[in-house]
Design a protein around this motif. Structure first.
Motif, PDB file in Angstrom:
ATOM      1  N   GLY A 221      43.025  26.904  42.358  1.00  0.00           N
ATOM      2  CA  GLY A 221      43.800  26.290  43.157  1.00  0.00           C
ATOM      3  C   GLY A 221      44.833  25.227  42.911  1.00  0.00           C
ATOM      4  N   THR A 222      45.205  25.125  41.693  1.00  0.00           N
ATOM      5  CA  THR A 222      46.179  24.107  41.296  1.00  0.00           C
ATOM      6  C   THR A 222      47.507  24.609  41.238  1.00  0.00           C
ATOM      7  OG1 THR A 222      46.196  24.874  38.911  1.00  0.00           O
ATOM      8  CG2 THR A 222      44.476  23.194  39.450  1.00  0.00           C
ATOM      9  N   TYR A 223      48.595  23.557  41.156  1.00  0.00           N
ATOM     10  CA  TYR A 223      49.839  24.115  41.318  1.00  0.00           C
ATOM     11  C   TYR A 223      50.288  24.695  39.888  1.00  0.00           C
ATOM     12  CZ  TYR A 223      54.966  22.844  41.129  1.00  0.00           C
ATOM     13  OH  TYR A 223      56.388  22.731  40.940  1.00  0.00           O
ATOM     14  N   ALA A 224      49.895  24.122  38.859  1.00  0.00           N
ATOM     15  CA  ALA A 224      50.099  24.607  37.463  1.00  0.00           C
ATOM     16  C   ALA A 224      49.783  26.317  37.542  1.00  0.00           C
ATOM     17  CB  ALA A 224      49.653  23.948  36.300  1.00  0.00           C
ATOM     18  N   ASP A 225      48.576  26.469  37.980  1.00  0.00           N
ATOM     19  CA  ASP A 225      47.947  28.042  37.705  1.00  0.00           C
ATOM     20  C   ASP A 225      48.730  28.740  38.868  1.00  0.00           C
ATOM     21  OD1 ASP A 225      46.444  27.488  35.674  1.00  0.00           O
ATOM     22  OD2 ASP A 225      44.716  27.560  36.907  1.00  0.00           O
ATOM     23  N   THR A 226      49.204  28.186  39.986  1.00  0.00           N
ATOM     24  CA  THR A 226      50.137  29.118  41.028  1.00  0.00           C
ATOM     25  C   THR A 226      51.513  29.400  40.309  1.00  0.00           C
ATOM     26  OG1 THR A 226      48.972  27.803  42.710  1.00  0.00           O
ATOM     27  CG2 THR A 226      50.774  29.079  43.329  1.00  0.00           C
ATOM     28  N   MET A 227      52.084  28.135  39.721  1.00  0.00           N
ATOM     29  CA  MET A 227      53.315  28.759  39.004  1.00  0.00           C
ATOM     30  C   MET A 227      53.126  29.946  38.133  1.00  0.00           C
ATOM     31  SD  MET A 227      55.618  26.630  40.324  1.00  0.00           S
ATOM     32  CE  MET A 227      56.968  26.571  38.818  1.00  0.00           C
ATOM     33  N   ALA A 228      52.022  29.892  37.402  1.00  0.00           N
ATOM     34  CA  ALA A 228      52.008  30.830  36.247  1.00  0.00           C
ATOM     35  C   ALA A 228      51.583  32.099  36.696  1.00  0.00           C
ATOM     36  CB  ALA A 228      50.728  30.420  35.332  1.00  0.00           C
ATOM     37  N   ALA A 229      51.327  32.216  38.144  1.00  0.00           N
ATOM     38  CA  ALA A 229      50.900  33.527  38.654  1.00  0.00           C
ATOM     39  C   ALA A 229      52.221  33.922  39.303  1.00  0.00           C
ATOM     40  CB  ALA A 229      49.805  33.551  39.661  1.00  0.00           C
ATOM     41  N   ALA A 230      53.347  33.570  39.159  1.00  0.00           N
ATOM     42  CA  ALA A 230      54.738  33.922  39.830  1.00  0.00           C
ATOM     43  C   ALA A 230      54.862  35.386  39.961  1.00  0.00           C
ATOM     44  CB  ALA A 230      55.928  33.132  39.295  1.00  0.00           C
ATOM     45  N   ASP A 231      54.682  36.115  38.575  1.00  0.00           N
ATOM     46  CA  ASP A 231      54.992  37.704  38.776  1.00  0.00           C
ATOM     47  C   ASP A 231      54.088  38.300  39.594  1.00  0.00           C
ATOM     48  OD1 ASP A 231      56.976  37.204  36.813  1.00  0.00           O
ATOM     49  OD2 ASP A 231      55.702  37.636  35.007  1.00  0.00           O
ATOM     50  N   GLN A 232      52.826  37.970  39.730  1.00  0.00           N
ATOM     51  CA  GLN A 232      51.647  38.567  40.729  1.00  0.00           C
ATOM     52  C   GLN A 232      52.226  38.304  42.016  1.00  0.00           C
ATOM     53  OE1 GLN A 232      47.636  37.564  39.668  1.00  0.00           O
ATOM     54  NE2 GLN A 232      47.006  38.974  41.322  1.00  0.00           N
ATOM     55  N   ILE A 233      52.557  37.246  42.303  1.00  0.00           N
ATOM     56  CA  ILE A 233      52.844  36.865  43.771  1.00  0.00           C
ATOM     57  C   ILE A 233      54.136  37.394  44.122  1.00  0.00           C
ATOM     58  CG2 ILE A 233      53.401  34.938  45.130  1.00  0.00           C
ATOM     59  CD1 ILE A 233      51.834  32.912  43.263  1.00  0.00           C
ATOM     60  N   LEU A 234      54.947  37.714  43.387  1.00  0.00           N
ATOM     61  CA  LEU A 234      56.527  38.395  43.796  1.00  0.00           C
ATOM     62  C   LEU A 234      56.481  39.963  43.637  1.00  0.00           C
ATOM     63  CD1 LEU A 234      58.662  35.458  42.503  1.00  0.00           C
ATOM     64  CD2 LEU A 234      57.769  35.858  44.820  1.00  0.00           C
ATOM     65  N   ALA A 235      55.381  40.422  43.095  1.00  0.00           N
ATOM     66  CA  ALA A 235      55.381  41.909  42.682  1.00  0.00           C
ATOM     67  C   ALA A 235      55.701  42.519  43.721  1.00  0.00           C
ATOM     68  CB  ALA A 235      54.033  42.296  41.999  1.00  0.00           C
ATOM     69  N   GLY A 236      55.261  42.311  44.944  1.00  0.00           N
ATOM     70  CA  GLY A 236      55.535  43.374  46.108  1.00  0.00           C
ATOM     71  C   GLY A 236      56.657  42.928  47.039  1.00  0.00           C
ATOM     72  N   SER A 237      57.696  42.164  46.509  1.00  0.00           N
ATOM     73  CA  SER A 237      58.918  41.874  47.202  1.00  0.00           C
ATOM     74  C   SER A 237      58.532  41.316  48.422  1.00  0.00           C
ATOM     75  CB  SER A 237      60.018  42.674  47.004  1.00  0.00           C
ATOM     76  OG  SER A 237      60.242  43.075  45.893  1.00  0.00           O
ATOM     77  N   PRO A 238      57.388  40.287  48.757  1.00  0.00           N
ATOM     78  CA  PRO A 238      57.304  39.818  50.021  1.00  0.00           C
ATOM     79  C   PRO A 238      58.441  39.041  50.987  1.00  0.00           C
ATOM     80  CG  PRO A 238      56.458  38.399  48.361  1.00  0.00           C
ATOM     81  CD  PRO A 238      57.037  39.475  47.697  1.00  0.00           C
ATOM     82  N   THR A 239      58.407  39.277  52.061  1.00  0.00           N
ATOM     83  CA  THR A 239      59.181  38.424  52.786  1.00  0.00           C
ATOM     84  C   THR A 239      58.532  37.240  53.394  1.00  0.00           C
ATOM     85  OG1 THR A 239      58.462  39.820  54.936  1.00  0.00           O
ATOM     86  CG2 THR A 239      60.366  40.454  53.634  1.00  0.00           C
ATOM     87  N   ALA A 240      57.237  37.344  53.319  1.00  0.00           N
ATOM     88  CA  ALA A 240      56.330  36.155  53.632  1.00  0.00           C
ATOM     89  C   ALA A 240      55.259  35.980  52.975  1.00  0.00           C
ATOM     90  CB  ALA A 240      56.040  36.038  55.242  1.00  0.00           C
ATOM     91  N   VAL A 241      55.039  34.581  52.604  1.00  0.00           N
ATOM     92  CA  VAL A 241      53.696  34.084  51.548  1.00  0.00           C
ATOM     93  C   VAL A 241      52.890  33.226  52.417  1.00  0.00           C
ATOM     94  CG1 VAL A 241      53.095  32.938  49.437  1.00  0.00           C
ATOM     95  CG2 VAL A 241      54.919  34.673  49.473  1.00  0.00           C
ATOM     96  N   VAL A 242      51.703  33.759  52.843  1.00  0.00           N
ATOM     97  CA  VAL A 242      50.698  32.545  53.324  1.00  0.00           C
ATOM     98  C   VAL A 242      49.947  31.906  52.332  1.00  0.00           C
ATOM     99  CG1 VAL A 242      49.039  32.205  55.026  1.00  0.00           C
ATOM    100  CG2 VAL A 242      51.025  33.898  55.510  1.00  0.00           C
ATOM    101  N   ALA A 243      49.906  30.738  52.084  1.00  0.00           N
ATOM    102  CA  ALA A 243      48.851  30.186  51.205  1.00  0.00           C
ATOM    103  C   ALA A 243      47.821  29.493  51.598  1.00  0.00           C
ATOM    104  CB  ALA A 243      49.849  29.175  50.390  1.00  0.00           C
ATOM    105  N   PHE A 244      46.614  29.552  50.634  1.00  0.00           N
ATOM    106  CA  PHE A 244      45.223  28.877  51.112  1.00  0.00           C
ATOM    107  C   PHE A 244      45.540  27.402  51.520  1.00  0.00           C
ATOM    108  CE2 PHE A 244      42.042  25.977  49.042  1.00  0.00           C
ATOM    109  CZ  PHE A 244      41.223  26.694  50.309  1.00  0.00           C
ATOM    110  N   ASP A 245      46.374  26.583  50.840  1.00  0.00           N
ATOM    111  CA  ASP A 245      46.664  25.294  51.118  1.00  0.00           C
ATOM    112  C   ASP A 245      48.157  24.716  50.783  1.00  0.00           C
ATOM    113  OD1 ASP A 245      46.704  24.871  48.302  1.00  0.00           O
ATOM    114  OD2 ASP A 245      44.599  23.643  48.337  1.00  0.00           O
TER     115      ASP A 245
END
Length: 332
Positions: A221-245
């Motif tokens: 749930g950390t900022y750093a680990d979210t930044m490190a997961a950028a490729d996975q988050i953007l892989a599907g070219s989303p138009t909207a991202v809903v975050a846990f927090d």
């Protein structure tokens, strides 16, 4: 040389006699004020202060063998979600002559178990936020201890849920209305009741809409680990991202900026908790949750009744509110 005589403080019985009320009413004015009319509490406290009466906060501890303390256990004291809860719990406990002992488990099940055992011996009751314990252990725990859960919806327990269901459902409907068709849900710690609720409402809201949804999790749930997961988050070219927090949402905004992706021009971002929403650029659309209200209600619940009695099972859900800011827009 004789010294000045020190005036003896009045007893609770003397205060009660002077005011024409029972000693138990005077006691409740300090230990359970919500059981009395506000004007009664004010009259008793004013009279007590004028006469120099100080409630004996140790009396109950002497009779029960347990100090007037409440154990408050949280999984991550550094997460912005929990400080408002802790502050509200402490202030409410002070009103009833209690002290709050705070413990951080770092989201570790074994540490949570050890913490419960340790605080049980030091506290009248426990308030456990976002417990990670298996259901069977929770049932065993509530059968032997005076426990209230925050954000753990376990049947046959006393629990208060800080829910985002209604507000997040409203937010998802708004995103669909704005033309969004490709969604990513970035979840938080495994075993989190809040994560399960939020993931569930996102899935329910998109069912039958024709929109696509990719789900993933940031276990820490950390900022750093979210930044490190950028490729996975953007892989599907989303138009909207809903975050846990909001912490995860903040990182999503920053990683999009790092990739040269406009927020909300190209991608809309939604957080949950409304804890750091005003510190992001642009300001984050988020779900404001009633965390402090839950903490106040939790403390008031556990301090009432007999210390020797287990809490009555009940389920209270406090719904949040959608706060629209600048990270959501129509699909361009």
């Amino acid at each position: 040389m004789s010294g000045a005589r020190v005036k003896k403080a009045p007893t609770i019985v003397e205060i009660a006699h002077e005011l024409g009320v029972s000693p138990s009413t005077v006691s409740r004015a300090f230990t359970a004020p919500r059981l009395l009319k506000p004007e009664t509490v004010e009259r008793i406290r004013a009279a007590a202060a004028e006469r120099g009466y100080v409630p004996n906060v140790h009396a109950r501890a002497l009779s029960t063998g347990v100090p007037r303390t409440i154990g408050l256990i949280v999984p991550d004291i550094a997460n912005p979600f929990f400080p408002p809860m802790i502050r509200a719990a402490q202030r409410t406990a002070e009103e009833t002559g209690h002290t709050v002992l705070i413990a951080d488990t770092d989201g570790d099940v074994e540490r949570e178990k050890r913490t419960i055992e340790r605080l049980t011996a030091q506290s009248e009751s426990l308030i456990i936020a976002s417990s990670r314990l298996p259901s069977a252990q929770l049932c065993e725990l509530t059968a032997r201890r005076r426990v209230l859960f925050i954000n753990r919806d376990e049947p046959e327990t006393a629990r208060i849920l800080v829910s985002s269901r209604d507000a997040l459902g409203q937010c998802m409907a708004r995103l669909l209305e704005l033309g969004h068709e490709r969604f990513v849900y970035v979840g938080g710690p495994e075993g989190s009741w809040s994560d399960g609720e939020r993931r569930g409402i996102v899935e329910e809201s998109l069912a039958g809409s024709g929109a696509t949804l990719e789900s993933m999790r940031i276990p820490s749930g950390t900022y750093a680990d979210t930044m490190a997961a950028a490729d996975q988050i953007l892989a599907g070219s989303p138009t909207a991202v809903v975050a846990f927090d909001d912490v995860i949402a903040h990182a999503v905004i920053d990683l999009l900026h790092d990739r040269g992706v406009s927020v909300p021009g190209a991608v809309s971002v939604v957080g949950c908790d409304d804890t750091v929403a005003l510190t992001t650029q642009p300001p984050l659309t988020s779900i404001a949750l009633k965390v402090a209200d839950a903490a106040r209600l939790a403390v008031r619940t556990v301090v009432e009744g007999q210390v020797s009695e287990m809490l009555t099972p009940q389920r209270i859900a406090l719904q949040g509110e959608l706060v629209e800011r600048a990270t959501v827009a129509a699909v361009g």
